[in-house]
Scaffold this active site. Structure first.
Site, mmCIF file in Angstrom:
data_model
loop_
_atom_site.group_PDB
_atom_site.id
_atom_site.type_symbol
_atom_site.label_atom_id
_atom_site.label_comp_id
_atom_site.label_asym_id
_atom_site.label_seq_id
_atom_site.Cartn_x
_atom_site.Cartn_y
_atom_site.Cartn_z
ATOM 1 N N SER A 1 0.832 -1.204 0.000
ATOM 2 C CA SER A 1 0.000 0.000 0.000
ATOM 3 C C SER A 1 0.864 1.252 0.000
ATOM 4 C CB SER A 1 -0.923 0.002 1.220
ATOM 5 O OG SER A 1 -1.808 -1.094 1.190
ATOM 6 N N HIS B 1 -2.470 6.545 3.929
ATOM 7 C CA HIS B 1 -2.809 5.130 4.107
ATOM 8 C C HIS B 1 -4.002 4.974 5.044
ATOM 9 C CE1 HIS B 1 -2.278 1.113 6.100
ATOM 10 N NE2 HIS B 1 -2.224 0.750 4.838
#
Length: 466
Positions: free
Chosen positions: A261, A287
């Protein structure tokens, strides 16, 4: 009517020919194939069998001969190297059968393909989803091939490359490498085998960055790993997933997801010129929120993240105080324990309710007053209450609080912007601020986590304490 059996004879060793193919070769009336491949099967051909060999690029002629002979009632075996269905004669035979409109039985016998043989020699590189791409543009336009290369790279497929290079095609493999390096780590394992299964066999291994296209030729099969592939004990391995809890480098599945990610977020940032500390905090903020507007509203003092992390390492910063318990809950317990830091919230302290009632202030304000009395040098993190942040600012101005740092991320509509403006004049205090109305306990917590894990920033390897 006769029949046609299309048989894959494997990559080039008699040990890699299947029993079914050997049986078919031994019973054939006629065998048709490229002349180079007859050397691998001659000892299995029955007496009286006619062997018709042709040169390179004579595939249509071979197929036509096979049909003409089968129409005479003969059993014809058409041989291809590897698996006849993979860049081999099988598709052509079926197409020609349809074109001719004849009722000739066609049977296909699989063989070990070159990529399978190469994979076995390299270790276990094709343990998960994979694809095969040929760089030969004789029958496929380069634009189509390049589109498939991009799809393979973006899809994180283990990728086998056939026909990588010839005398006339020298640049296509360079282009493939360039595309993969845009989407894969430079450390991605790459294995390649020349003349797999034959006496001239060569097996080599490198990485995507150091792979040299000049080191291969038309007889080479290349295998490019995916993002999970690794090299262990000289062998290339792509995990299937049986050991999902941990990977070879000790990272757990959750951490691997977080790492991927962060890499995705990093690639999509508008700017790549941020300082390491600011970028690390920014990646955590995006995130947590999936909000790329953080790139516009996350403010950090110069060196704030680095300074706070160094204070923790030196034992100068031992306490994080939050305005609400949700912030404390989101701070990683593993990181706190590893670094010897305590995270506290005074909101549930019985003294807070008394103070709030007696002095006519909010409970969060009262909590900050108590916190300052006991931990004036803490890192203060705010994710909910602007009044608590404003209270801290007032205590700093009175000389009662001397925070090691401030994370200002209260969320809302009343006094939120103002509370953040009030923090900025304290030039000597390292600050991380989510400007404007946005914020939240999750943001305050993740920014604390960013500070505590700054030593992982350079390697872009978050999630150690998950």
């Amino acid at each position: 009517m006769g029949k046609i059996i299309v048989a894959g004879i494997g990559p080039g060793s008699s040990q890699d020919i299947t029993p079914a193919v050997l049986k078919a070769v031994g019973e054939a009336d006629v065998i048709v194939g490229y002349k180079y491949y007859f050397q691998f099967i001659m000892s299995y051909v029955k007496e009286g069998c006619e062997c018709i060999d042709t040169g390179m690029k004579k595939e249509r002629e071979r197929a036509l001969q096979a049909f003409e002979l089968a129409e005479q009632g003969k059993t014809v075996v058409v041989i291809s190297s590897g698996d006849a269905g993979i860049y081999g004669m099988t598709p052509l035979i079926y197409e020609m059968r349809r074109e001719r409109g004849v009722d000739i039985a066609v049977e296909s016998l699989p063989g070990i393909s070159a990529f399978q043989k190469a994979a076995s020699l390299l270790g276990a590189p094709i343990g998960h989803d994979m694809c095969i791409i040929s760089l030969s543009d004789l029958m496929t336009p380069w634009e189509v091939i390049e589109r498939r290369i991009k799809a393979a790279a973006a899809g994180d497929f283990v990728t086998a490359v056939y026909n990588p290079k010839s005398h006339g095609r020298y640049w296509q493999l360079y282009r493939l490498q360039e595309i993969f390096l845009q989407m894969r780590s430079a450390d991605t394992p790459v294995g390649y085998v020349r003349q797999a299964g034959r006496p001239e066999q060569e097996v080599k291994m490198t990485t995507l960055a150091f792979f040299n296209p000049e080191d291969v030729d038309m007889f080479t099969v290349i295998l490019i790993g995916n993002s999970q592939s690794y090299v262990f004990d000289g062998k290339m391995v792509t995990p299937r997933g049986y050991y999902r809890e941990e990977t070879t480098d000790g990272t757990k599945v959750g951490q691997n997801i977080m790492i991927e990610s962060f890499r995705t977020i990093s690639k999509e940032l508008r700017s790549q010129d941020y300082s390491l500390g600011h970028k690390w905090a920014l990646l955590h903020a995006i995130h947590t929120t999936a909000d790329f507007d953080m790139e516009n509203i996350l403010y950090t003092d110069e060196g704030a993240v680095e300074t706070l992390y160094n204070m923790i390492c030196k034992g100068e910063l031992k306490t994080i105080v939050s305005d609400v318990t949700m912030v404390t809950s989101g701070i990683r317990k593993g990181a706190l324990q590893r670094l010897g830091v305590e995270a506290k919230c005074y909101l549930s302290d019985p003294r807070v309710a008394e103070m709030a009632e007696s002095e006519g202030i909010t409970r969060t304000q009262a909590g900050i007053r108590l916190a300052v009395e006991e931990h004036p040098n803490a890192l203060f993190a705010f994710g909910n209450a602007p009044t608590a942040l404003m209270e801290l600012c007032e205590l700093i101005r009175k000389g009662k609080a001397h925070p090691a740092g401030i994370i200002a991320a209260p969320v809302g509509f009343v006094h939120v912007r103002e509370s953040k403006h009030m923090v900025k004049p304290f030039k000597s205090i390292p600050k991380i601020i989510v400007e404007g109305r946005k914020g939240g306990s999750n943001l305050a917590a993740t920014l604390c986590n960013a500070v505590m894990t700054f030593d992982d920033a350079e390697q872009l390897k978050p999630g150690r304490d998950l």
